[in-house]
Motif scaffolding. Sequence first.
Motif, PDB file in Angstrom:
ATOM      1  N   ALA A  31       0.838  -1.208   0.000  1.00 14.06           N
ATOM      2  CA  ALA A  31       0.000   0.000   0.000  1.00 14.06           C
ATOM      3  C   ALA A  31       0.869   1.253   0.000  1.00 14.06           C
ATOM      4  N   LEU A  32       1.991   1.200   0.735  1.00 15.75           N
ATOM      5  CA  LEU A  32       2.927   2.329   0.745  1.00 15.75           C
ATOM      6  C   LEU A  32       3.498   2.552  -0.646  1.00 15.75           C
ATOM      7  N   ASP A  33       3.859   1.472  -1.326  1.00 17.78           N
ATOM      8  CA  ASP A  33       4.373   1.587  -2.692  1.00 17.78           C
ATOM      9  C   ASP A  33       3.360   2.273  -3.607  1.00 17.78           C
ATOM     10  N   ARG A  34       2.122   1.832  -3.527  1.00 15.01           N
ATOM     11  CA  ARG A  34       1.079   2.416  -4.383  1.00 15.01           C
ATOM     12  C   ARG A  34       0.852   3.883  -4.042  1.00 15.01           C
ATOM     13  N   THR A  35       0.793   4.186  -2.752  1.00 15.43           N
ATOM     14  CA  THR A  35       0.513   5.554  -2.315  1.00 15.43           C
ATOM     15  C   THR A  35       1.591   6.530  -2.784  1.00 15.43           C
ATOM     16  N   LEU A  36       2.851   6.154  -2.579  1.00 16.27           N
ATOM     17  CA  LEU A  36       3.941   7.047  -2.976  1.00 16.27           C
ATOM     18  C   LEU A  36       4.049   7.152  -4.492  1.00 16.27           C
ATOM     19  N   SER A  37       3.781   6.064  -5.199  1.00 17.29           N
ATOM     20  CA  SER A  37       3.800   6.114  -6.660  1.00 17.29           C
ATOM     21  C   SER A  37       2.733   7.065  -7.177  1.00 17.29           C
ATOM     22  N   GLU A  38       1.551   6.998  -6.596  1.00 16.75           N
ATOM     23  CA  GLU A  38       0.466   7.895  -7.006  1.00 16.75           C
ATOM     24  C   GLU A  38       0.764   9.338  -6.610  1.00 16.75           C
ATOM     25  N   ALA A  39       1.365   9.521  -5.440  1.00 17.82           N
ATOM     26  CA  ALA A  39       1.662  10.873  -4.970  1.00 17.82           C
ATOM     27  C   ALA A  39       2.706  11.562  -5.849  1.00 17.82           C
ATOM     28  N   LEU A  40       3.615  10.772  -6.436  1.00 19.43           N
ATOM     29  CA  LEU A  40       4.680  11.339  -7.258  1.00 19.43           C
ATOM     30  C   LEU A  40       4.343  11.336  -8.747  1.00 19.43           C
ATOM     31  N   ALA A  41       3.122  10.949  -9.064  1.00 19.92           N
ATOM     32  CA  ALA A  41       2.736  10.825 -10.476  1.00 19.92           C
ATOM     33  C   ALA A  41       2.882  12.131 -11.236  1.00 19.92           C
ATOM     34  N   GLY A  42       2.693  13.262 -10.580  1.00 22.19           N
ATOM     35  CA  GLY A  42       2.785  14.546 -11.265  1.00 22.19           C
ATOM     36  C   GLY A  42       4.131  15.221 -11.147  1.00 22.19           C
ATOM     37  N   ALA A  43       5.121  14.483 -10.649  1.00 25.11           N
ATOM     38  CA  ALA A  43       6.444  15.089 -10.418  1.00 25.11           C
ATOM     39  C   ALA A  43       7.453  14.637 -11.468  1.00 25.11           C
ATOM     40  N   GLU A  44       7.032  14.722 -12.745  1.00 26.60           N
ATOM     41  CA  GLU A  44       7.915  14.271 -13.819  1.00 26.60           C
ATOM     42  C   GLU A  44       9.234  15.031 -13.855  1.00 26.60           C
ATOM     43  N   PHE A  45       9.259  16.243 -13.317  1.00 30.07           N
ATOM     44  CA  PHE A  45      10.486  17.037 -13.327  1.00 30.07           C
ATOM     45  C   PHE A  45      11.618  16.339 -12.573  1.00 30.07           C
ATOM     46  N   LEU A  46      11.261  15.471 -11.623  1.00 29.88           N
ATOM     47  CA  LEU A  46      12.289  14.755 -10.880  1.00 29.88           C
ATOM     48  C   LEU A  46      13.017  13.732 -11.750  1.00 29.88           C
ATOM     49  N   GLY A  47      12.364  13.329 -12.832  1.00 29.57           N
ATOM     50  CA  GLY A  47      12.965  12.328 -13.703  1.00 29.57           C
ATOM     51  C   GLY A  47      14.303  12.749 -14.278  1.00 29.57           C
ATOM     52  N   VAL A  48      14.509  14.066 -14.429  1.00 32.23           N
ATOM     53  CA  VAL A  48      15.765  14.535 -15.020  1.00 32.23           C
ATOM     54  C   VAL A  48      16.956  14.258 -14.102  1.00 32.23           C
ATOM     55  N   LEU A  49      16.695  14.046 -12.814  1.00 32.51           N
ATOM     56  CA  LEU A  49      17.786  13.784 -11.874  1.00 32.51           C
ATOM     57  C   LEU A  49      18.257  12.333 -11.926  1.00 32.51           C
ATOM     58  N   SER A  50      17.518  11.490 -12.633  1.00 38.87           N
ATOM     59  CA  SER A  50      17.879  10.078 -12.678  1.00 38.87           C
ATOM     60  C   SER A  50      19.256   9.850 -13.277  1.00 38.87           C
ATOM     61  N   PHE A  51      19.640  10.683 -14.262  1.00 37.95           N
ATOM     62  CA  PHE A  51      20.925  10.465 -14.929  1.00 37.95           C
ATOM     63  C   PHE A  51      22.101  10.612 -13.975  1.00 37.95           C
ATOM     64  N   LEU A  52      21.911  11.376 -12.870  1.00 39.14           N
ATOM     65  CA  LEU A  52      22.989  11.557 -11.901  1.00 39.14           C
ATOM     66  C   LEU A  52      23.342  10.254 -11.190  1.00 39.14           C
ATOM     67  N   GLY A  53      22.407   9.297 -11.187  1.00 33.65           N
ATOM     68  CA  GLY A  53      22.669   8.024 -10.539  1.00 33.65           C
ATOM     69  C   GLY A  53      23.031   6.913 -11.508  1.00 33.65           C
ATOM     70  N   ASN A  54      23.110   7.240 -12.804  1.00 28.38           N
ATOM     71  CA  ASN A  54      23.524   6.232 -13.778  1.00 28.38           C
ATOM     72  C   ASN A  54      24.968   5.807 -13.502  1.00 28.38           C
ATOM     73  N   PRO A  55      25.297   4.529 -13.689  1.00 29.94           N
ATOM     74  CA  PRO A  55      26.662   4.058 -13.402  1.00 29.94           C
ATOM     75  C   PRO A  55      27.742   4.869 -14.108  1.00 29.94           C
ATOM     76  N   GLU A  56      27.487   5.255 -15.360  1.00 29.31           N
ATOM     77  CA  GLU A  56      28.488   6.026 -16.098  1.00 29.31           C
ATOM     78  C   GLU A  56      28.727   7.391 -15.456  1.00 29.31           C
ATOM     79  N   THR A  57      27.635   8.016 -15.011  1.00 22.75           N
ATOM     80  CA  THR A  57      27.758   9.329 -14.365  1.00 22.75           C
ATOM     81  C   THR A  57      28.493   9.211 -13.042  1.00 22.75           C
ATOM     82  N   VAL A  58      28.112   8.210 -12.256  1.00 23.70           N
ATOM     83  CA  VAL A  58      28.762   7.994 -10.953  1.00 23.70           C
ATOM     84  C   VAL A  58      30.254   7.751 -11.147  1.00 23.70           C
TER      85      VAL A  58
END
Length: 201
Positions: free
Chosen positions: A31-58
Amino acid sequence: MNNKRKVGATAAAFVLFVLLAIFYESPLLEALDRTLSEALAGAEFLGVLSFLGNPETVAAICLVAIVLLLIRRSPRDALFIVLAVGVGFAINEWLKEWFGRPRPDMPDQLASYSFPSGHAQMGLLYVSSIGIVVMRRIRPIFWRWTVLAVAGILVAGMGLSRIVLGRHYATDVLAGWAAGTAYLFLLLILFSYWNRDRIES
């Protein structure tokens, strides 16, 4: 932070990881997984930070930091980053294989396992280890807090981005942070004893 507090932080993070590992399939955490996934559904801007955790970037950022530290004749700090990131990556890969949790069901999903999140764990380890090294060289409180705040935002952003993009469950991200925190504080304890021995000798 003294070693007693570091031990306490290590233990607390380890216990949190164990609880998440045992109960991530429980109705409460699902239920926590579903709740947080739904709560972050409109936060697409955070997706741009994903590249900072890519192995190549690290790898690229850590390599630059390590080379600079070696140039400045700080091999212990360089080794700290190497162990934090290198061993941390191996731990994450081992944990993923051990638990074998499938990722969320979505088109073009990644083939690797989901638990714990590598972006969350490795993001915490490389940003924190570099941040700790930088803070050791800064005296003004304002700049120390600035480094801490920026590090916290980056770590949080990388982890949350994986939920936004559908690559991980929230419990994967929490487990990644917990595992990374436990290992980071354990490493800090070990280095504090090493530094004490060098001073005493």
